[in-house]
Each structure stands twice: as C-alpha cells, then as structure tokens.
Enzyme design. Structure first.
Site, short mmCIF file in Angstrom:
data_model
loop_
_atom_site.label_atom_id
_atom_site.label_comp_id
_atom_site.label_asym_id
_atom_site.label_seq_id
_atom_site.Cartn_x
_atom_site.Cartn_y
_atom_site.Cartn_z
N HIS A 109 -3.92 4.83 -2.51
CA HIS A 109 -3.34 5.21 -1.21
C HIS A 109 -1.83 5.07 -1.25
O HIS A 109 -1.27 4.10 -0.75
CB HIS A 109 -3.91 4.32 -0.09
N GLN A 110 -1.19 6.06 -1.81
CA GLN A 110 0.23 5.89 -2.10
C GLN A 110 1.15 5.96 -0.89
O GLN A 110 2.27 5.51 -0.93
CB GLN A 110 0.67 6.92 -3.13
N LYS A 111 0.68 6.58 0.18
CA LYS A 111 1.56 6.73 1.34
C LYS A 111 1.44 5.54 2.30
O LYS A 111 2.13 5.46 3.29
CB LYS A 111 1.21 8.02 2.10
N ASN A 112 0.53 4.65 2.01
CA ASN A 112 0.26 3.55 2.92
C ASN A 112 1.30 2.44 2.77
O ASN A 112 1.64 2.05 1.66
CB ASN A 112 -1.13 3.00 2.62
#
Lengths: 318, 336
Positions: A109-112
């Site tokens: 979940h890279q945008k978290n």
C-alpha cells in the site's frame, strides 16, 4: 456465520455492530459482511479497553482489508506498546516483528501514510535504525518520489543523527539513476544544509563541491529544472555572485546565434545580464526568446520580468 | 456520500472538442447526487475514513455550480453532527475517532450550510467546544497535530487556522479574550517550511509541493502575514516556481517538478498564484481546456486526467479551479 463469531477464542466478546443506518440515509453505510463483522469485534474490544495479542491479530486483519482506517492504526499502536512483553528483550523482539509485518504492508500500500507514522512510533520506541535505510531504499526502487517515504527518511536522519553516515552518497546514487528526481535533489539540500548549527553551503568548500555536483548533473541533462534550481539555490545561499556562473551558463544559452540548450539557462542568463552594467538590453533579448520560442506558455511572466527591468512591454512603442 | 470512483472516465464519449462542449454543469450536479445512492458498493466502505470530507467536496462543488440545495441540507447537518465527539472533534464518519482533518471539514460544511445555527441549538456553546478541541492540538513549537498521537503536518496547521477563522474565534477576532492559540508560533513554523526554490513543504526540510504551498500561503494569508513575509522578491520567486508547474503539452499543472499532471493542481497551484497576485502568469485558456478534457461529458464527474476514472475529490478541485479562472457560470471562490 463469520470468522470471529465461530472462533471459540472470541466467544467471550459480544460484537458491537454499527449503529449507523437508522433513518438518516446519508449516514447509512453498507459494509461487506466480513469487514462489518471484524469491525464489530474491534468496537467491542475498544469499548472494553482490551489490549491483548488477539486484538493485535484483529487489527492486523482489519488493516489488511482497509489500511487507511486511522482508528485501527491508533488502537494497534496502543496495544502493541501495552502487550509488548515483560522484559526489554521481549519488547525489542515484538517491535522487530512489527517492523517485519509493516514491510510487507508498506510495499502493498504505497500511497498510505498511516503506515509511516506507525513505523515512526515503532522505530522510535525501538531506538535503533538498523535495517531502516535498506528498507527505505527498497521502497524507492518502486517509487523514488514517494512523499511519505521521503518525510520518513528525513525523520530518520534527524532522530538517529545520520547526517554524515552515507546520506550524501545516497542522494548521489539516486540522482545518478534519475537526474530528474526532484525529491532526491531536495534531500541533498536537506543533508547539506538542514543540520542545526551547520554552515551548509555558506562554507566555501561545501559550496564548491555542491556547485560542481550541480554543474555535472546539468551537463548530463541541460533541460532538467532540478539541477538549475539547485545551482541557483546554492549560489544564493552561499553568497555567490551570479556573474561567477556566466561562463558555465553561457554554454547552454548562447545568445548571439549560439545554440540554446536549455530554457532554464536562458532564464538564469537573463538574470545575470540584468545585474551587469549595461546588460539590460541583452537581458531583454533573452527574455524575448523565452517568451517567443522557448517557454511561450509563460509569456506573461517573461513580460513581467522585462517590465521589472524597466524595458518597454509588448505592444508599447519601441 | 460515497467516495467510490467512476463509473465514467474523463475525456471519453462525445467527439466534441472541449471548447464546444463547455462545462456540463447539470451532469456534474447529477453525478454528485448519485454518489449518495452508491453506498452498497465494496469500495464505499474502504473510503469511509474520508466520508465527511467527501461531503464537503461534493457540497462545495454544488455551491460553486449555483445549486447548493442539490444535497438536502437537513440530512447533511444530521450526518455531520452524528460525527461529533464529546471532546469537540469530529470523526470521518460515525464511530470513527476525532481527527483534525475531519473537524475542519465539519466546520467548513456547517459554516456553508447554516452558519452553525443548528449546531449552537443542539450543542450548548458548540462553536467554542470545537475551537477548544482544535486549539488543544497545538504543540509547543506552534504546529498542530492531527490527533492525540502527535503527527504534525502543515495541512493540519492550515486547517486549524481556517476552521478557527470560520468559527470567528481566532485571537484577532476576539481581542478582549485570552487567545486560544499561539498565532506567532504557528506562523513561525510555516515560515520554517520555506525551501531554497521558493516553495514550501510539509515540514521544515521537506520537498516543495503545490498542495503544501497552498496550505502555507493560506495560513499566512489568514494571519495577515503573507505580504510582509514573502515580499515582492519572494512572490516573484514563488510565482515563477508555481507557473512552471503548467506543462506545455497538456496545459494542466503538476504538483512538483517532473511529476505527472493532475487536475486537482488547478486548485492548489491556481489558488496559490491568486493569493500572491500572479494568476496572469499561466495560460488560462490552456488550463481551461485541460480541465474540460478531464470531465466525463456523458455521466458527469471529473477525473485527475483524461482517460482515468472520475471521483468527487477531483470533481470538486477541478470546478474550484475553473472558479479561480473566472469560468462563466461558476461562482467565484476565495483562494485562501
């Protein structure tokens, strides 16, 4: 029947289903069954203020389903620090385990950003930065401009005093791989100038080193605004006269019929000329070239720069 | 208000040029209304943590389009107040912890819908209660935390000032009372976020980013220190950086050098330029065309860029961007 309601380990808990819904349609929220059940157990344990291993497992389950739910992260952190173990060794072990689990979650979940705040709490508690640089670099392999990860990196540098422990070389590596990575340029500025009490580019040796670094990068990609912004920043903060850059800039902004290899060079050249005695007219010619040919989308800006030099605006009599 | 994306995509459908097509106002209104009925979709529960902000975006877009009542105001107020905690903060949805971001959204909505009348009726001294929740999140160094865990961010700082100003409870708005927050410490922190390229980041040292520039300029603007801090030279430098965000090929803005364009920067970059009086440094016609290309002309809604799924966040910021440019039929907005 769901996973938790059938599990004897959870038989003592009466789930608290959401009271949302009711007569108010805006507030009615339809959940998938599994998520709704898991949330109802979380609400129940939170109401009872239970902090235990099984609650950690429950929050892990929820985060897998929805990593952006900030309440779950907060409660997980509380739990983790409450049940972390009786001895220092046990506590360290549980924090290490948390980081291992976080590694996978962050990569998925890279945008978290909650993940990174949680990581900060854990690593701060752990008091050791071991393995963190390597992990961050793994993240940058996927997206070298991730703002949350860069914020985390800066936090690490401050918290663990990493200013002189390979950070400069690290930015050199990233800029070497992608000279247009503005985040890496910004980090370089931070490493060179951000340390409390340090002179940064006001120190002559440091300034020379940074000017050379920027010039080399510009040579590789003259159209890249990152290198030019950095060079200007170093010159300004380092107390350099812009005129000292004229020969270098001239290679990319040949005015008298020479080749223009970069609109940024032309922009800087206009500024250099404007500072020179009798250079205003020539500066105006550079600004005209920008306006007409090299950066016409900002024609009004270039026009403004001319007006600031006291040169006639477009449309005015010559 | 569901935050599910789609169903439509920006820029699909009719072969008309955006110029001929214009802004499909009625379709955007219908699109925002339709979100209210799409709560059964799986994605809806995954975006629950944003719900109150979603309502703010949808509602603001409707106000700018001149149709403020397209979402029933009573229902909106009912929902917002159902997110209020005893401590004066709001969560993103009922049952979610209170957080600065959602408290700001709630205040913005309540100000817009009925100027806090219903709040004051139901919660004794409600405005002051909310203001105290916000003020308590200020840290000794002037920043604001998002919640009791202490994560700080210039977004929270701007949000705090914005909400307190809407509540009319900033120190200069009540000179005879003891101040709720330390304004000087807050603005000093914002100033420390300025970078060598003239922009601002999320914290001191962090990369310049158009969204953060908006929050920092907004904060300085609310405290009345924008002009004195930046000066003409600072505005010129920042204006040059901001106008450089417009890309020649698409006409849209990116948020940082060498990043992709995104329609939401029409607001973040545009409002920042407007606050420093440099709106003329961009090509408004090209920006307008880009924004119009991001809309789904058939089903309504606006996407981050042509070809992507539409959503309420981008729909709102695109319309707010058009408002800054003075697009006909869209109401004018205050950039700060």
């Amino acid at each position: 029947m769901g996973k938790y309601s059938q599990d004897p380990q959870w038989a003592d808990i009466t789930p608290l289903p959401t009271d949302e819904g009711g007569p108010n349609p805006l507030a009615a929220i339809a959940y998938s069954d599994e998520y709704a059940e898991t949330m109802s157990y979380l609400r129940a344990v939170m109401a009872a203020d239970e902090k235990s291993e099984r609650v950690l497992a429950l929050t892990e389950d929820l985060i897998d389903m929805n990593p952006a739910h900030y309440t779950v992260w907060l409660y997980r952190a509380e739990c983790l620090f409450a049940v972390g173990g009786a001895t220092e060794q046990e506590r360290q072990k549980s924090l290490r385990q948390e980081l291992e689990w976080l590694n996978d979650t962050a990569l998925d979940h890279q945008k978290n950003y909650q993940i990174w705040h949680h990581r900060m709490l854990v690593v701060d508690k752990l008091g050791s930065v071991e393995g963190e640089q390597e992990f961050v670099e793994q993240m940058f392999d996927k997206d070298a401009k991730n703002y949350h990860v860069w914020s985390y990196r800066q936090w690490m540098v401050r918290r663990f005093d990493l200013w002189e422990k390979g950070e400069l070389e690290f930015t050199e590596g990233l800029i070497g791989r992608d000279v247009r990575n503005n985040s890496a340029w910004n980090h370089r500025w931070f490493v060179v100038n951000g340390r409390e009490g340090s002179e940064g580019v006001k120190d002559k040796g440091v300034r020379t080193r940074e000017v050379e670094f920027a010039m080399q990068a510009i040579g590789r990609a003259p159209g890249n605004q990152c290198g030019w912004n950095y060079l200007r920043g170093v010159a300004r903060k380092g107390g350099m006269g812009l005129g000292e850059l004229k020969v270098f800039v001239g290679q990319f902004a040949g005015l008298e019929g020479g080749e223009v290899r970069s609109s940024h060079a032309l922009d800087l050249m206009a500024e250099i000329l404007a500072e020179e005695e009798g250079g205003r007219e020539e500066a105006g010619r550079a600004l005209d070239m920008l306006k007409e040919k090299y950066d016409p989308i900002r024609r009004n800006y270039w026009e403004y720069r001319k007006v600031m030099l006291g040169l006639p605006a477009a449309g005015a009599a010559a | 208000m569901s935050l599910v994306a789609g169903p439509g995509r920006g820029g699909t459908g009719s072969g008309q040029l955006p110029d001929e097509l214009g802004l499909v106002v009625q379709k955007h209104v219908a699109y925002i209304q339709s979100l209210d009925t799409r709560r059964d979709e799986l994605e809806s529960h995954l975006t629950e943590h944003l719900r109150i902000s979603g309502i703010y975006w949808g509602l603001t877009a409707l106000h700018l389009l001149g149709q403020p009542a397209a979402l029933p105001p009573e229902e909106v107020i009912e929902f917002v107040l159902s997110c209020l905690h005893d401590n004066g903060g709001f969560g993103a949805a009922p049952g979610h912890d209170a957080h600065m971001l959602y408290t700001v959204s709630a205040v913005q909505i309540l100000a817009m819908v009925d100027d806090f009348v219903e709040l004051e009726m139901r919660v004794p001294n409600g405005k002051m209660k909310i203001a105290r929740y916000i003020a308590d999140l200020q840290q000794p160094n002037g920043t604001f935390a998002g919640d009791e865990w202490g994560e700080t961010d210039t977004r929270f700082l701007y949000g705090a000032l914005n909400a307190l100003s809407l509540l009319n409870l900033l120190p200069p708005q009540r000179k005879d009372e003891p101040p709720l927050i330390n304004v000087t410490a807050a603005t000093d922190h914002v100033k420390a976020c300025q970078n060598f390229d003239g922009g601002f980041g999320v914290a001191p040292g962090a990369e310049s980013h158009a969204g953060q520039i908006f929050t920092c300029l907004g904060a300085l603007s609310i405290t009345g220190e924008l002009d004195s801090f930046l000066g003409e030279e600072g505005k010129d430098r920042l204006g040059a950086w901001l106008s450089e965000r417009q890309l020649d090929d698409s006409g849209g803005f990116n948020g940082r050098p060498m990043k992709l364009v995104d329609v939401c920067y029409a607001w973040w970059v545009g409002s920042s330029l407007a606050m420093i009086g440099k709106m003329d440094w961009i090509d408004k016609k090209k920006l307008t065309e880009f924004i119009l290309r991001c809309q789904d002309p058939e089903e309504g809604g606006i996407a981050d860029r042509p070809g992507d799924m539409v959503d309420v966040f981008h729909t709102h910021f695109a319309i707010a961007g058009l408002s800054l440019i003075g697009y006909p039929g869209v109401m004018l907005v205050d950039p700060a």
